[in-house]
Design a protein around this motif. Structure first.
Motif, PDB file in Angstrom:
ATOM      1  N   VAL A  47      49.850 -26.736  56.730  1.00 36.15           N
ATOM      2  CA  VAL A  47      49.300 -27.096  55.425  1.00 36.15           C
ATOM      3  C   VAL A  47      47.779 -26.950  55.433  1.00 36.15           C
ATOM      4  CG1 VAL A  47      49.016 -28.998  53.785  1.00 36.15           C
ATOM      5  CG2 VAL A  47      51.252 -28.558  54.808  1.00 36.15           C
ATOM      6  N   LYS A  48      47.179 -27.290  56.569  1.00 34.40           N
ATOM      7  CA  LYS A  48      45.723 -27.136  56.676  1.00 34.40           C
ATOM      8  C   LYS A  48      45.335 -25.656  56.548  1.00 34.40           C
ATOM      9  CE  LYS A  48      43.106 -27.768  60.576  1.00 34.40           C
ATOM     10  NZ  LYS A  48      42.727 -28.567  61.752  1.00 34.40           N
ATOM     11  N   ALA A  49      46.101 -24.786  57.194  1.00 31.75           N
ATOM     12  CA  ALA A  49      45.805 -23.349  57.124  1.00 31.75           C
ATOM     13  C   ALA A  49      45.956 -22.852  55.679  1.00 31.75           C
ATOM     14  CB  ALA A  49      46.720 -22.576  58.062  1.00 31.75           C
ATOM     15  N   CYS A  91      49.595 -14.155  56.553  1.00 33.35           N
ATOM     16  CA  CYS A  91      49.011 -13.684  57.826  1.00 33.35           C
ATOM     17  C   CYS A  91      48.032 -14.714  58.377  1.00 33.35           C
ATOM     18  CB  CYS A  91      48.291 -12.351  57.631  1.00 33.35           C
ATOM     19  SG  CYS A  91      49.448 -11.006  57.359  1.00 33.35           S
ATOM     20  N   HIS A  92      47.243 -15.294  57.478  1.00 28.80           N
ATOM     21  CA  HIS A  92      46.275 -16.310  57.912  1.00 28.80           C
ATOM     22  C   HIS A  92      47.001 -17.499  58.558  1.00 28.80           C
ATOM     23  CE1 HIS A  92      42.626 -18.818  57.769  1.00 28.80           C
ATOM     24  NE2 HIS A  92      43.458 -19.789  57.439  1.00 28.80           N
ATOM     25  N   ILE A  93      48.105 -17.926  57.939  1.00 32.05           N
ATOM     26  CA  ILE A  93      48.847 -19.071  58.486  1.00 32.05           C
ATOM     27  C   ILE A  93      49.373 -18.735  59.883  1.00 32.05           C
ATOM     28  CG2 ILE A  93      50.846 -20.593  58.165  1.00 32.05           C
ATOM     29  CD1 ILE A  93      50.571 -20.092  55.135  1.00 32.05           C
ATOM     30  N   PHE A  94      49.996 -17.567  60.015  1.00 34.79           N
ATOM     31  CA  PHE A  94      50.568 -17.204  61.323  1.00 34.79           C
ATOM     32  C   PHE A  94      49.488 -17.038  62.390  1.00 34.79           C
ATOM     33  CE2 PHE A  94      55.086 -16.672  61.455  1.00 34.79           C
ATOM     34  CZ  PHE A  94      55.457 -16.703  60.121  1.00 34.79           C
ATOM     35  N   LEU A 116      50.558 -10.528  62.134  1.00 35.59           N
ATOM     36  CA  LEU A 116      51.667  -9.884  61.427  1.00 35.59           C
ATOM     37  C   LEU A 116      51.205  -8.545  60.890  1.00 35.59           C
ATOM     38  CD1 LEU A 116      53.074 -12.793  59.233  1.00 35.59           C
ATOM     39  CD2 LEU A 116      54.107 -11.812  61.280  1.00 35.59           C
ATOM     40  N   PRO A 117      52.023  -7.498  61.055  1.00 34.42           N
ATOM     41  CA  PRO A 117      51.632  -6.207  60.484  1.00 34.42           C
ATOM     42  C   PRO A 117      51.723  -6.243  58.962  1.00 34.42           C
ATOM     43  CG  PRO A 117      53.805  -6.070  61.540  1.00 34.42           C
ATOM     44  CD  PRO A 117      53.317  -7.471  61.748  1.00 34.42           C
ATOM     45  N   ASN A 176      60.923 -10.923  61.057  1.00 32.38           N
ATOM     46  CA  ASN A 176      60.921  -9.957  59.961  1.00 32.38           C
ATOM     47  C   ASN A 176      60.629 -10.624  58.629  1.00 32.38           C
ATOM     48  OD1 ASN A 176      61.588  -8.056  61.826  1.00 32.38           O
ATOM     49  ND2 ASN A 176      63.361  -7.258  60.709  1.00 32.38           N
ATOM     50  N   LEU A 177      59.451 -10.341  58.112  1.00 33.95           N
ATOM     51  CA  LEU A 177      59.085 -10.845  56.794  1.00 33.95           C
ATOM     52  C   LEU A 177      59.148  -9.692  55.816  1.00 33.95           C
ATOM     53  CD1 LEU A 177      56.059 -12.997  57.812  1.00 33.95           C
ATOM     54  CD2 LEU A 177      57.854 -13.823  56.323  1.00 33.95           C
TER      55      LEU A 177
END
Ligand code: ASP
Length: 607
Positions: A163-165, A272-275, A283-284, A447-448
């Protein structure tokens, strides 16, 4: 027990101590994870939310504390002050982040004892390093103890980090602003059952708890907020199927003046930022996309798990001329025949599993299918099957079947025949089942993908009307306006390994279009005005083009934590029966309260 008014302040958290702290005098607070007595030398594992550190009380080195250390028991709350030492060679513990050091307990204060037998061990570090996990009912009844343990406290922290991300990205990198929306409101358009709250000061009238902030976030766009988000609690009074909660959390977003492409791009950057922040995974991008039509054709499902193959193939044309009665009849009545190719399925799956009474047969039956036909592809491309299908398969048909499915020798082809929706659903379930059973799903794959171009509506057989697939504020594709009922929606879902984690759409922002959509779902002008009049009215005061999305925070965190249930990532969840085992909600209320609310009691005590 003395009550010290001026207790020393904590200098460190347990889990943060390292070799670099050797020689430091530290003060720690926490719970005793476990105690071991090695011939008078007492070892205490001290736990706080960051982890565990070993304390030593030795009559020779720390005589002041050896008596008290012997008294300490699991889950006692203590304060310790002492010096950090390098552990002797033979007691280094590489499994523990603090495993190189220990703290000599020079002062020890027991702040609270455990008065009762613990319902289960909080410590998840028994001697084998095995995790002792108590029954879920017990864990939910004593949730505060459950959350104190390693696994749940890690999940809580992960949730906080996720949640912070989200907040950091949306606020600092993308110009979003958090706005709170009402909890006491009117029915919102997600189409589930509402939780209702009687209004005491407006007798006979009721609030509904929001199923989502949908209408408010659209109104905020009319207000010029431009980029809104909220970590929003949503309420849906549904039967709690497998993994639902009556209240759940969404990351809810809405944006003005952005195209669908721009919205998807911004959302990919968010994900991507969260991961990256939480898991250090790159993430690609861009994420792969499938249209709804493609997803249904290839996987029989609008949230496909693409980590493994076994894609469905429409083989209706192969059987356009066939003597096999069931297939011929299916095609005559407008149905389809689809094949599910199971690589190496010849060895793995017996005829008994497929035939009536078999496990695979029963599985597809649950989803409305009449049964399964099959053929086995043998060496040299020979095709082999049983019964009437065998007699009707000509060489030409066999060749065409191999060509269409690309099946290799060893492959088992399972066929679903009938109504397209049923064939899709039953083969989708079968595919997922076999994927697991045959160990075809790589657990470490991530896989997203986006699924786009959903249909606007879905036919509701019970109510004999079209129903909005997403919600009735979703904008139709401008190319399809001539036939709204068949139109594609400008809607998109984010799917992670076969789980829908987010969904949204561009919205309708013109009153005429909105009215047409209401009409298409069988809402009369009067009903539309009654339910959503305030939104229709707002559309006449300068509404910007806008769109948004909402993510299920619980599911997202569950997947990131590698848990199987959202209950494991919610601090105080409810059971499948919607109960809190901790507070015992829901509970009866006094007649006096009902009277104040002008609500008649329907509670009938047993005679
Ligand atoms: N309100 C929608 C939902 O909860 C999401 C959206 O369209 O933004 O499914």
């Amino acid at each position: 027990m003395t009550t010290a008014i001026n207790r020393p302040t904590r200098t460190h958290y347990c889990g943060d101590l390292r070799l670099a702290h050797e020689g430091d005098r530290v003060t720690l607070y926490g719970w005793i994870d476990r105690r071991r007595d090695h011939g008078g030398v007492i070892f205490l594992d001290l736990r706080d939310r960051t982890g565990i550190v070993q304390l030593v009380s030795d009559p020779a080195k720390t005589p002041a504390t050896s008596g008290l250390a012997g008294d300490a028991r699991s889950e006692y709350v203590v304060r310790v002050t002492g010096t950090v030492h390098l552990r002797p060679e033979d007691s280094l513990n590489p499994r523990l982040a603090t495993g190189q050091i220990e703290v000599y307990a020079e002062e020890l204060e027991i702040l609270n004892r455990v008065a009762k037998q613990l319902p289960f061990a909080v410590s998840q570090n028994d001697l084998d390093g095995e995790k002792a996990i108590a029954k879920e009912e017990l864990r939910l009844r004593y949730r505060y103890l459950d959350l104190r343990g390693d696994r749940m406290s890690r999940n809580l922290r992960l949730r906080h980090e996720v949640v912070k991300a989200m907040r950091r990205f949306l606020e600092d990198e993308a110009g979003f602003m958090e706005v709170e929306t009402p909890i006491l409101t009117r029915s919102t358009p997600e189409g589930a059952r509402d939780f209702l709250v009687p209004s005491r000061i407006n007798p006979g009238e009721w609030y509904a708890l929001p199923q989502s902030p949908q209408l408010f976030k659209q109104l905020l766009m009319v207000s010029g907020v431009d980029r809104y988000y909220q970590i929003a609690r949503c309420f849906r009074d549904e039967d709690l199927r497998a993994d639902r909660q009556p209240e759940f959390t969404q990351l809810d977003m809405e944006m003005s003046f952005l195209s669908q492409e721009a919205i998807l791009d911004l959302n990919e950057r968010l994900i991507c930022h969260i991961f990256k922040t939480v898991k250090d995974i790159d993430l690609p991008r861009p994420f792969p996309r499938l249209t709804y039509a493609e997803a249904m054709a290839r996987f029989g499902c609008d949230r496909p798990d693409t980590r493994f193959g076994m894609e469905l193939v429409d083989v209706s044309e192969v059987f356009a001329v066939t003597k096999f009665k069931i297939f011929a009849k299916t095609l005559e009545s407008g149905g389809v025949i689809k094949a599910l190719p199971v690589p190496e399925g010849n060895d793995a799956i017996s005829n008994t599993s497929i035939k009536p009474g078999g496990d695979l047969f029963s599985l597809v039956q649950q989803y409305g299918a009449g049964g399964l036909a099959f053929v086995r592809v043998r060496a040299g491309g020979e095709i082999d099957t049983i019964g009437a299908l065998k007699d009707s398969l000509t060489d030409g048909l066999k060749a065409r079947l191999l060509e269409l499915t690309g099946a290799e020798p060893g492959t088992l082809l399972l066929f679903g025949a009938g109504d397209e929706a049923i064939v899709n659903e039953s083969l989708n379930r079968l595919r997922l089942h076999l994927g697991l059973q045959l160990d075809l799903i790589p657990a470490d794959k991530l896989n997203l993908l986006w699924v786009t171009d959903f249909p606007m509506f879905e036919w509701n057989e019970d109510e004999q009307r079209n129903e909005a697939l997403h919600h009735p504020f979703t904008a139709p594709n401008p190319e399809d306006l001539d036939d709204l009922v068949q139109a594609r929606a400008q809607a998109y879902d984010l799917v992670w390994n076969g789980v829908e984690v987010g969904g949204g759409s561009l919205r309708i922002y013109q009153r005429e279009v909105q009215e047409k959509v209401f009409e298409a779902i069988g809402l009369s002008a009067a009903e539309a005005r009654d339910k959503f009049g305030f939104l229709l009215e707002a559309f006449e005061y300068g509404t910007p083009p806008h769109g948004g999305i909402a993510y299920g925070v619980d599911r997202l965190v569950m997947l990131m934590a590698g848990e199987d249930s959202i209950r494991d990532v919610i601090a105080f969840p409810k059971t499948q029966q919607g109960r809190s085992l901790l507070t015992d909600a829901p509970a009866g209320v006094e007649d006096k309260q009902l009277k104040e609310l002008c609500v008649a009691s329907t509670y009938e005590p047993e005679a």
